[in-house]
Every structure is written in structure tokens, then in C-alpha cells.
Design a protein around this motif. Structure first.
Motif: not given
Length: 113
Positions: A4-20
Motif C-alpha cells: 500500500s506504500l506507493l513510493g515503495a514500488g521497487n519492493y514489488y516491481a522492476t524498472p521495466s514493470d514501472y516503465y510499462t
């Protein structure tokens, strides 16, 4: 809790996922063009919908899990033609914002030349 922490995207995503995800906000896969402009408050404010929009046509997204050293930042053109995504899993020794901006300026220079 971490999901639920939007700023912690790198706990669950890769940079490629984030770009998508960032592309999907603009290309109609997640939001329509109209929905994106609503989210961005028609660019009337520098901050809207979790994104910073600058008059120069640059958007910036930054998140952090304070104390844990997890940071993520995106600098990019509004149309996602040029950009930098930087994920860090430890506290940086210098400003992650200035590092990402420098990398974006470098990417933009090479993209234009």
C-alpha cells in the motif's frame, strides 16, 4: 502494508514493470487520454495525481520508504519518448533527485543528437 506504500514500488516491481505502468498511464492501456489529463489537472498545477508536471514538458515521479533506503524516481518527457528510471535499495550518498535529473539530461542530449 508494503504493497500500500506507493513510493515503495521497487519492493514489488522492476524498472521495466514501472516503465510499462508509466506508459500505460499515457497510451490508453490504463487510462484514457482524457483520464490522464484529469489526473494531471490539465497541467494547471506543478503537482497532480502523484506526478510533478513541469512547463518544460518533463514529468517527475519520486517515492521513498523512509529509513529503509528504498527510493525510486522517474524523470521523463510527457510522451515517454525520453526518460530515466532509477531504483535504489540503499540510501544514496548524494541526492537521488539530482542524480536522476543529470541522467535524464544526458539521455535527452543523446536522444536529440
Amino acid at each position: 502494508m508494503m504493497s500500500s506504500l506507493l513510493g515503495a514500488g521497487n519492493y514489488y516491481a522492476t524498472p521495466s514493470d514501472y516503465y510499462t505502468i508509466q506508459k500505460g498511464l499515457r497510451n490508453g492501456k490504463i487510462l484514457t487520454k482524457s483520464q490522464y489529463y484529469d489526473l494531471a489537472n490539465d497541467y494547471k498545477l506543478s503537482y497532480a495525481g502523484g506526478l510533478y508536471h513541469y512547463s518544460s514538458g518533463i514529468k517527475r515521479v519520486r517515492g521513498a520508504l523512509s529509513g529503509a533506503g528504498y527510493n525510486n524516481i522517474l524523470y521523463g518527457s510527457e510522451g515517454n519518448k525520453t526518460g530515466v528510471i532509477l531504483f535504489a535499495n540503499q540510501s544514496p550518498t548524494r541526492s537521488i533527485d539530482s542524480l536522476a535529473k543529470t541522467l535524464y539530461d544526458l539521455a535527452r542530449y543523446y536522444n536529440e543528437n
